[in-house]
Design a protein around this motif. Structure first.
Motif, mmCIF file in Angstrom:
data_model
loop_
_atom_site.group_PDB
_atom_site.id
_atom_site.type_symbol
_atom_site.label_atom_id
_atom_site.label_comp_id
_atom_site.label_asym_id
_atom_site.label_seq_id
_atom_site.Cartn_x
_atom_site.Cartn_y
_atom_site.Cartn_z
ATOM 1 N N GLN A 278 2.135 11.201 8.527
ATOM 2 C CA GLN A 278 1.210 10.491 7.634
ATOM 3 C C GLN A 278 0.133 11.428 7.089
ATOM 4 O OE1 GLN A 278 0.291 7.502 10.599
ATOM 5 N NE2 GLN A 278 1.311 5.889 9.418
ATOM 6 N N ARG A 330 -4.455 7.104 -4.842
ATOM 7 C CA ARG A 330 -4.266 5.757 -4.284
ATOM 8 C C ARG A 330 -3.173 5.771 -3.218
ATOM 9 N NH1 ARG A 330 -2.001 1.819 -8.487
ATOM 10 N NH2 ARG A 330 -0.097 2.859 -7.810
ATOM 11 N N GLU A 331 -2.077 6.463 -3.482
ATOM 12 C CA GLU A 331 -0.992 6.535 -2.504
ATOM 13 C C GLU A 331 -1.453 7.234 -1.228
ATOM 14 O OE1 GLU A 331 2.622 6.728 -5.856
ATOM 15 O OE2 GLU A 331 2.110 8.496 -4.642
ATOM 16 N N ASP A 334 -3.697 4.885 0.689
ATOM 17 C CA ASP A 334 -2.901 3.817 1.303
ATOM 18 C C ASP A 334 -2.269 4.294 2.607
ATOM 19 O OD1 ASP A 334 -3.490 2.004 -0.655
ATOM 20 O OD2 ASP A 334 -1.606 2.236 -1.752
ATOM 21 N N ALA A 337 -5.127 4.640 5.180
ATOM 22 C CA ALA A 337 -5.645 3.331 5.583
ATOM 23 C C ALA A 337 -4.655 2.623 6.505
ATOM 24 C CB ALA A 337 -5.930 2.481 4.344
ATOM 25 N N THR A 338 -3.373 2.736 6.200
ATOM 26 C CA THR A 338 -2.349 2.133 7.060
ATOM 27 C C THR A 338 -2.355 2.764 8.440
ATOM 28 O OG1 THR A 338 -0.935 1.639 5.155
ATOM 29 C CG2 THR A 338 0.143 1.754 7.303
ATOM 30 N N GLN A 352 -12.143 1.496 4.873
ATOM 31 C CA GLN A 352 -11.759 0.230 4.230
ATOM 32 C C GLN A 352 -12.468 0.076 2.877
ATOM 33 O OE1 GLN A 352 -14.199 -2.363 3.905
ATOM 34 N NE2 GLN A 352 -15.747 -1.161 4.993
ATOM 35 N N ALA A 355 -10.752 2.512 0.383
ATOM 36 C CA ALA A 355 -9.462 1.979 -0.080
ATOM 37 C C ALA A 355 -9.673 0.931 -1.167
ATOM 38 C CB ALA A 355 -8.692 1.384 1.099
ATOM 39 N N ARG A 356 -10.672 0.071 -1.004
ATOM 40 C CA ARG A 356 -10.940 -0.945 -2.024
ATOM 41 C C ARG A 356 -11.482 -0.325 -3.310
ATOM 42 N NH1 ARG A 356 -14.951 -3.606 -0.628
ATOM 43 N NH2 ARG A 356 -15.417 -2.927 1.514
ATOM 44 N N GLN A 359 -8.549 1.292 -5.162
ATOM 45 C CA GLN A 359 -7.745 0.248 -5.782
ATOM 46 C C GLN A 359 -8.411 -0.256 -7.061
ATOM 47 O OE1 GLN A 359 -4.847 -0.872 -5.480
ATOM 48 N NE2 GLN A 359 -4.813 -2.903 -6.429
#
Length: 390
Positions: A278, A330-331, A334, A337-338, A352, A355-356, A359
């Motif tokens: 990751q 963004r990828e 993601d 964040a995952t 968090q 990430a928002r 987006q």
């Protein structure tokens, strides 16, 4: 008007690094109050952020877009919303430099002039003696709370002639602010709606939109202001996005030591092969995003220095590079964040929010990866662009 010694690119980036600590301190406050803290504005002013695109004759730096990319990226490590507002100020501030000298004298009378703005023609203008009268509203006006001026776009309907879009500069004191910025991302930007009710704008503060899109200044000026608007806007804003990605990576690695993988035998998340994959994947994507951001800036700066004309495919690629940087960031975020686990959804865990914010950026009309990629592919296939925003 005073001349000052110009800081180097490295000095400007260093000041942005220092300012980022203040931005980080107030990031949660900005999200809660849906606007930037006054101390954040002061910190960015002290760092010279609001002088980067200001003309040298008004004490500005006329920095190249490569510097903008790297300064914005550092600011985003503190708070993406603050970095976004800074980039928004750079773009309408650059547009103000296309107006006649007497207008610039007025706009840049403040030592750290901040101009907010929009590219949406969501108002109407009617001819009036000596200028126009404007009525309408504009949404998504980032940084309006701390702005001195707003660049607006309206449709002018002259008597007996075809309507056409105009760009104008309006003091913020002439506009109403509607506090409607209640969103899931970029909350700290304070991107409220502004309203004009019978606002008179003198003729000297009005330009046709086409003139601004083409980067045709009203008076002799630096090559930095003789570039089409959309490539300039793309290069001005992309650094804030890639900086958010690097901020997410830093936050992930900061939390990594001591974290376990719940309901597994891993005592340390750092020991899990999945984590290795990751982190590597996210880092590669951020490296690619950096490439597109800096290629875009290099193209804008090189063509500005050369004074060479922009081909249609070059204009389309500028937007495509912006879109690619947004998509890859963004990828990457993601993935990180995952990998951050259930505990990362708490408000005091910055990833968090990042990430928002990312987006929200990816949904912006001029930054949307799919829209920009489609435009580039259309031009590459030999078709005319289906937009004037190129």
């Amino acid at each position: 008007m005073t001349k000052i010694g110009l800081p180097t690119r490295e000095q400007l980036i260093g000041k942005a690094v220092d300012a980022a600590a203040v931005l980080h301190k107030h990031a949660a406050w900005a999200e809660e109050h849906r606007r930037l803290h006054d101390e954040v504005i002061e910190a960015m002013a002290d760092a010279g952020v609001f002088r980067l695109r200001r003309p040298k004759r008004y004490g500005g730096y006329e920095a190249d877009t490569r510097t903008l990319v790297d300064v914005a990226a550092q600011l985003s490590r503190g708070d993406g919303s603050a970095a976004w507002v800074a980039t928004v100020y750079w773009i309408p501030g650059w547009m103000a430099c296309l107006f006649p000298d007497d207008v610039q004298d007025e706009v840049f009378s403040h030592p750290d002039t901040r101009v907010c703005g929009t590219l949406s023609p969501s108002a109407m203008a009617a001819p009036a003696p000596g200028g126009v009268v404007v009525n309408g509203k504009w949404q998504f006006i980032s940084g309006a709370h701390h702005s001195h001026w707003q660049e607006i776009i309206a449709i002018l309907a002259p008597d007996g002639a075809e309507p056409y879009p105009i760009v104008a500069l309006v003091p913020m004191s002439d506009l109403l602010i509607v506090d409607d910025w209640k969103t899931s991302g970029l909350r700290g930007t304070g991107s409220v709606t502004t309203v004009a009710r019978n606002v008179f704008i003198p003729q000297e503060r009005i330009l046709p939109l086409g003139t601004v899109l083409a980067g045709e200044p009203a008076s002799a000026t630096s090559p930095a202001y003789r570039v089409p608007l959309l490539p300039v806007a793309s290069a001005s804003s992309v650094g804030a996005v890639v900086g958010m990605g690097h901020a997410a990576r830093a936050e992930f690695l900061k939390r990594l030591p001591g974290r376990k993988v719940t309901y597994t035998d891993y005592d340390s998340q750092a020991a899990a092969p999945l984590t290795h994959l990751q982190v590597a994947e996210a880092t590669h994507k951020l490296d690619e995003a950096d490439f597109h951001a800096h290629r875009l800036a290099a193209q804008v700066d090189t063509k500005a220095t050369e004074g060479s004309a922009w081909e249609v495919d070059e204009r389309a690629r500028a937007r495509a590079d912006l879109g690619a940087a947004v998509r890859l960031t963004r990828e990457a975020v993601d993935v990180l964040a995952t990998a951050s686990g259930g505990s990362s959804i708490y408000e005091d865990v910055p990833i968090q929010r990042i990430a928002r914010d990312v987006q929200a950026v990816s949904l912006h009309a001029l930054m949307h990866p799919h829209t920009n990629a489609e435009l580039y592919g259309r031009v590459l296939c030999g078709l005319e662009p289906n937009t004037q925003y190129i």
